[in-house]
Design a protein around this motif. Structure first.
Motif, PDB file in Angstrom:
ATOM      1  N   VAL A   1     -39.457 -49.974  62.375  1.00 16.25           N
ATOM      2  CA  VAL A   1     -40.559 -49.012  61.970  1.00 16.25           C
ATOM      3  C   VAL A   1     -39.841 -47.446  62.044  1.00 16.25           C
ATOM      4  O   VAL A   1     -39.872 -47.103  63.011  1.00 16.25           O
ATOM      5  CB  VAL A   1     -41.853 -49.189  62.589  1.00 16.25           C
ATOM      6  CG1 VAL A   1     -42.829 -48.265  62.071  1.00 16.25           C
ATOM      7  CG2 VAL A   1     -42.289 -50.546  62.485  1.00 16.25           C
TER       8      VAL A   1
ATOM      9  N   LEU B   1     -46.090 -49.439  58.217  1.00 11.85           N
ATOM     10  CA  LEU B   1     -45.755 -49.895  59.745  1.00 11.85           C
ATOM     11  C   LEU B   1     -45.227 -51.573  59.983  1.00 11.85           C
ATOM     12  O   LEU B   1     -45.537 -51.830  61.113  1.00 11.85           O
ATOM     13  CB  LEU B   1     -47.226 -49.439  60.332  1.00 11.85           C
ATOM     14  CG  LEU B   1     -47.248 -47.752  60.394  1.00 11.85           C
ATOM     15  CD1 LEU B   1     -48.384 -47.328  60.980  1.00 11.85           C
ATOM     16  CD2 LEU B   1     -46.042 -47.055  60.754  1.00 11.85           C
ATOM     17  N   THR B   2     -45.298 -52.270  59.051  1.00 11.90           N
ATOM     18  CA  THR B   2     -45.031 -53.608  59.186  1.00 11.90           C
ATOM     19  C   THR B   2     -43.354 -53.924  59.742  1.00 11.90           C
ATOM     20  O   THR B   2     -42.621 -53.171  59.125  1.00 11.90           O
ATOM     21  CB  THR B   2     -45.316 -54.327  57.855  1.00 11.90           C
ATOM     22  OG1 THR B   2     -46.556 -53.949  57.490  1.00 11.90           O
ATOM     23  CG2 THR B   2     -44.991 -55.851  58.012  1.00 11.90           C
ATOM     24  N   ALA B   3     -43.535 -54.644  60.904  1.00 15.74           N
ATOM     25  CA  ALA B   3     -42.188 -54.626  61.398  1.00 15.74           C
ATOM     26  C   ALA B   3     -41.365 -55.881  61.036  1.00 15.74           C
ATOM     27  O   ALA B   3     -40.307 -55.922  61.039  1.00 15.74           O
ATOM     28  CB  ALA B   3     -42.242 -54.458  63.059  1.00 15.74           C
TER      29      ALA B   3
ATOM     30  N   GLU C   1     -49.004 -44.883  55.309  1.00  7.85           N
ATOM     31  CA  GLU C   1     -47.893 -45.657  55.193  1.00  7.85           C
ATOM     32  C   GLU C   1     -48.152 -46.989  54.510  1.00  7.85           C
ATOM     33  O   GLU C   1     -47.481 -47.921  54.522  1.00  7.85           O
ATOM     34  CB  GLU C   1     -47.184 -45.937  56.519  1.00  7.85           C
ATOM     35  CG  GLU C   1     -46.689 -44.893  57.435  1.00  7.85           C
ATOM     36  CD  GLU C   1     -45.256 -44.534  56.930  1.00  7.85           C
ATOM     37  OE1 GLU C   1     -44.630 -45.017  56.556  1.00  7.85           O
ATOM     38  OE2 GLU C   1     -45.071 -43.150  56.912  1.00  7.85           O
TER      39      GLU C   1
ATOM     40  N   THR D   1     -47.416 -56.225  62.847  1.00  7.45           N
ATOM     41  CA  THR D   1     -47.784 -54.765  62.715  1.00  7.45           C
ATOM     42  C   THR D   1     -48.229 -54.302  64.223  1.00  7.45           C
ATOM     43  O   THR D   1     -49.104 -54.031  64.438  1.00  7.45           O
ATOM     44  CB  THR D   1     -48.883 -54.535  61.625  1.00  7.45           C
ATOM     45  OG1 THR D   1     -48.757 -55.232  60.520  1.00  7.45           O
ATOM     46  CG2 THR D   1     -48.902 -52.987  61.364  1.00  7.45           C
TER      47      THR D   1
ATOM     48  N   GLU E   1     -39.793 -52.287  68.051  1.00  9.71           N
ATOM     49  CA  GLU E   1     -40.412 -51.191  66.968  1.00  9.71           C
ATOM     50  C   GLU E   1     -39.528 -50.101  66.652  1.00  9.71           C
ATOM     51  O   GLU E   1     -39.598 -49.524  65.403  1.00  9.71           O
ATOM     52  CB  GLU E   1     -41.917 -50.720  67.725  1.00  9.71           C
ATOM     53  CG  GLU E   1     -42.474 -49.740  66.937  1.00  9.71           C
ATOM     54  CD  GLU E   1     -43.583 -50.598  65.946  1.00  9.71           C
ATOM     55  OE1 GLU E   1     -43.487 -51.561  65.719  1.00  9.71           O
ATOM     56  OE2 GLU E   1     -44.447 -49.661  65.151  1.00  9.71           O
TER      57      GLU E   1
END
Ligand code: ADP
Ligand code: ZN
Length: 433
Positions: A34, A76-78, A71, A293, A30
């Protein structure tokens, strides 16, 4: 035991070790992918390598629904878009919705969670499952659908609405399990009654899998009494997966959380300190192995408690209290804190009150007006004004004794309040903000 339930019984030391190992993989991932998480960690002066024990998770920043809004859609999508296979969005009553992209692995974990709930309720591949949750951006329909398929059940994907047809199909196909919101089931039951269909006599229905909205124990008893089914509770939220994050076993008054995938904490919503098991506060989840996410310390706003002690069923996964309230649905009326679920519990103590009601709030120049409209049952509905006045007083006394306020109680005819195919809206708040 159904093999799908095996993880439910993982010995606690093994479970804690597994959770730590998953976190030690997730947090650096993360941090790398992110930007918001990385920035917040840097501001707090915490690094992924600071996660040495499970308790160290408390050093990391929280995530909130507003972060997902700010966002929107993909901040927030990794995972890269090539790994994303599905989007879900949550309702978001005002402004932008929130968007949760998932990888195939994320969806598999979610289906497994939902299947483990169904297996725990005693549902097997011999069952015929009608999914009357809405399909689409809302997670209810597809969550229950893939869970039931994973277990090997026969699935009837009716979705919400078209209630008379749903009841016909339920009879014709020998449906044994229905999945929907508790408020939609109450509507189904009313329509069935009008059609002359008796669930006990004319259907094979045995189980109801209910969630997506708070429902009290009193409504649960009503549902079981009118239909003869067992009402099971399933919990979940779009941000964390969907329905299937937790469910009740036949022994516990609460819901086992599938904490090999969804790590729970309870915090004090004011101080943000982690509270020990046994204390009530805001439920916070970390998705341990979802990579589309990931959510780290996501504040659900749901109020609950992690119970202490072992459950007689032998499952090692912790049990949370049923959710009766969200911190953001607390009403402040004449300075008194009131949760809609408290009002529901009072109303259901009066047998002539049907399980349909609405709370109306408005304001004049000088004060707030608080009214509850309550449908009464067909048996109690009459022209006898004295009997109705007596009933109105009993409803008022039931509410007053618990809430301490005297709302205007309006009794309304059976079937007159709006029904919902999905989540019901119990409160209409037209007060000036
Ligand atoms: P939204 O936040 O827009 O309502 P979701 O569909 O993701 O979107 O809803 C998740 C919320 O629904 C949970 O946070 C919780 O408040 C409520 N919920 C879901 N399942 C249950 C349940 N079994 N009991 C009580 N509330 C529930
Ligand atoms: Zn149990």
């Amino acid at each position: 035991m159904n093999p799908i339930s095996k993880p439910d019984f993982t010995p606690v030391p093994e479970l804690r070790k597994m959770q730590l190992e998953k976190l030690q993989k997730l947090i650096p991932y993360e941090y790398e992918h992110v930007a918001l998480f990385r920035r917040r960690c840097d501001e707090k002066g915490v690094k992924p390598r600071d996660l040495v024990t499970l308790a160290d998770l408390a050093k990391f920043p929280f995530m909130k629904k507003t972060d997902l809004r700010d966002e929107y859609p993909l901040g927030l999508t990794a995972a890269p878009m090539r790994d994303i296979v599905r989007f879900h969005c949550s309702s978001g009553t005002t402004g932008k919705p929130i968007c949760i992209p998932s990888t195939q692995g994320d969806l598999d974990i979610w289906s497994e969670g939902a299947a483990r709930c169904l297996a725990m309720y005693g549902i097997t591949q011999d069952d015929v499952v009608q999914v009357s949750y809405g399909y689409g951006l809302f997670t209810g329909g597809l969550g229950a659908h893939y869970g039931a398929e994973r277990l090997g059940c026969a699935v009837l994907p009716t979705g919400a609405g078209n209630t008379e047809k749903q009841i016909m199909l339920m009879q014709d196909l020998g449906v044994t399990v229905i999945c929907c919101t508790p408020s939609y089931f109450l509507h189904l039951a009313t329509v069935a009654e009008k059609m002359g269909v008796d669930f006990r006599r004319d259907t094979k229905l045995k189980h109801g899998v209910f969630g997506a909205e708070p429902w009290t124990d009193e409504i649960r008893t009503r549902i079981e009494q009118i239909s003869g089914i067992t009402a099971h509770d399933i919990y979940g939220l779009t941000e964390i997966a969907g329905p299937g994050v937790a469910g009740n076993c036949p022994y516990c008054h609460g819901l086992h959380i599938w904490e090999d995938h969804f790590y729970p904490e309870i915090i004090d919503p004011d101080t943000l300190e982690v509270l020990p098991d046994g204390e009530q506060g805001e439920l916070v989840f970390t998705t341990l192995d979802r990579f589309g996410t990931p959510m780290i310390r996501y504040r659900t706003r749901d109020i609950s408690r992690l119970q202490t002690g072992e459950c007689p069923c032998g499952r090692t996964m912790r049990v949370m209290d049923r959710i009766h309230a969200r911190s953001d649905d607390m009403l402040i009326i004449h300075g008194v804190n009131v949760f809609p679920s408290q009002i529901e519990a009072c109303l259901m103590k009066v047998p002539e009150a049907a399980p349909h009601y609405q709370i109306l709030l408005s304001s004049t120049d000088t004060m707030d007006l608080f009214e509850i409209q309550v449908e009464i049952t067909a048996e109690a509905f009459s022209d006898d004004m004295r009997a109705l006045e007596g009933l109105r007083r009993r409803v008022l006394d039931a509410v007053k004794s618990v809430v301490g306020l005297s709302p205007k109680i309006t009794l309304v005819a059976p079937g007159s309040l709006p029904r919902s195919e999905g989540k019901i809206k119990r409160v209409i708040d037209n007060r000036r903000k």
